[in-house]
Design a protein around this motif. Sequence first.
Motif, mmCIF file in Angstrom:
data_model
loop_
_atom_site.group_PDB
_atom_site.id
_atom_site.type_symbol
_atom_site.label_atom_id
_atom_site.label_comp_id
_atom_site.label_asym_id
_atom_site.label_seq_id
_atom_site.Cartn_x
_atom_site.Cartn_y
_atom_site.Cartn_z
ATOM 1 N N VAL A 125 0.850 -1.193 0.000
ATOM 2 C CA VAL A 125 0.000 0.000 0.000
ATOM 3 C C VAL A 125 0.884 1.240 0.000
ATOM 4 N N ASP A 126 0.551 2.201 -0.864
ATOM 5 C CA ASP A 126 1.261 3.479 -0.898
ATOM 6 C C ASP A 126 1.256 4.076 0.514
ATOM 7 N N PRO A 127 2.440 4.340 1.111
ATOM 8 C CA PRO A 127 2.498 4.767 2.518
ATOM 9 C C PRO A 127 1.761 6.073 2.816
ATOM 10 N N LYS A 128 1.852 7.056 1.902
ATOM 11 C CA LYS A 128 1.156 8.332 2.136
ATOM 12 C C LYS A 128 -0.350 8.119 2.143
ATOM 13 N N LEU A 129 -0.812 7.292 1.221
ATOM 14 C CA LEU A 129 -2.245 7.008 1.128
ATOM 15 C C LEU A 129 -2.736 6.259 2.364
ATOM 16 N N ALA A 130 -1.915 5.349 2.864
ATOM 17 C CA ALA A 130 -2.281 4.607 4.073
ATOM 18 C C ALA A 130 -2.462 5.565 5.249
ATOM 19 N N THR A 131 -1.547 6.530 5.370
ATOM 20 C CA THR A 131 -1.631 7.536 6.439
ATOM 21 C C THR A 131 -2.884 8.389 6.277
ATOM 22 N N ASP A 132 -3.115 8.865 5.039
ATOM 23 C CA ASP A 132 -4.296 9.696 4.762
ATOM 24 C C ASP A 132 -5.584 8.940 5.081
ATOM 25 N N SER A 133 -5.588 7.642 4.778
ATOM 26 C CA SER A 133 -6.772 6.825 5.023
ATOM 27 C C SER A 133 -7.061 6.701 6.515
ATOM 28 N N LEU A 134 -6.012 6.529 7.298
ATOM 29 C CA LEU A 134 -6.186 6.444 8.754
ATOM 30 C C LEU A 134 -6.710 7.751 9.324
ATOM 31 N N VAL A 135 -6.191 8.876 8.804
ATOM 32 C CA VAL A 135 -6.615 10.195 9.284
ATOM 33 C C VAL A 135 -8.061 10.479 8.882
ATOM 34 N N ALA A 136 -8.399 10.135 7.632
ATOM 35 C CA ALA A 136 -9.743 10.429 7.115
ATOM 36 C C ALA A 136 -10.818 9.569 7.770
ATOM 37 N N GLY A 137 -10.465 8.351 8.140
ATOM 38 C CA GLY A 137 -11.452 7.456 8.746
ATOM 39 C C GLY A 137 -12.413 6.890 7.709
ATOM 40 N N GLU A 138 -13.378 6.138 8.202
ATOM 41 C CA GLU A 138 -14.356 5.511 7.310
ATOM 42 C C GLU A 138 -15.393 6.519 6.839
ATOM 43 N N SER A 139 -16.047 6.193 5.744
ATOM 44 C CA SER A 139 -17.116 7.043 5.240
ATOM 45 C C SER A 139 -18.243 7.129 6.268
ATOM 46 N N PRO A 140 -18.725 8.343 6.541
ATOM 47 C CA PRO A 140 -19.833 8.497 7.485
ATOM 48 C C PRO A 140 -21.193 8.186 6.857
ATOM 49 N N LEU A 141 -21.188 7.980 5.534
ATOM 50 C CA LEU A 141 -22.442 7.805 4.802
ATOM 51 C C LEU A 141 -22.947 6.367 4.861
ATOM 52 N N THR A 142 -24.263 6.212 4.949
ATOM 53 C CA THR A 142 -24.856 4.877 4.845
ATOM 54 C C THR A 142 -24.812 4.459 3.371
ATOM 55 N N GLN A 143 -25.087 3.193 3.117
ATOM 56 C CA GLN A 143 -25.092 2.716 1.735
ATOM 57 C C GLN A 143 -26.126 3.469 0.899
#
Length: 201
Positions: A125-143
Amino acid sequence: MIRILLADDQALVRGALAALLGLEPDLEVVAEIGAGDLVLPAVLEHRPDVALLDVEMPGLDGLSAAAQLREEAPRTRVLIVTTFGRPGFLRRALQAGVSGFVVKDTPAAELAEAVRRVHAGLRVVDPKLATDSLVAGESPLTQRETEVLRAARDGATVAVIASRLVLSEGTVRNHLSSAIGKTGATTRAEAVLTADANGWL
């Protein structure tokens, strides 16, 4: 020899990737395709060890194609190679069962090494993207909110969205309102942009 399938809707990008990977003595590109709905048939025909998929393609997006491969051709490992390095895409890709996720500006030697690592059963996994993903968290939207925002991408009216999704107009308004609140937007167009930028759609 590691057999590779390339799927990207841009012929120039496909050709460049094939040429670069073809320079490696242990890598062989056995198929090149330009649409997501062609991935599974091509994998079943050519039996590649690793499939390199773009995210946004006509017919079927790369993440949906990856999920198909997990079900129908689990021996072929998937490496997403995309321009769209968005945190939400990474999260969705991992949920779809991909083994790796890198961006297209990755140097050729690193991309070749990523293919080898994925083939060996490792996750890349691209390391910068992995960090950004952790910071951003999961989508707050329902399906359902995600579906409604996707349907609103082209500026469609509530009535058109309701028709597309076979929902009542009131239900669509409720989902849009909720999505606007969750994304911190003030309009549905802004909510679409925010959700898109985060890779939630």
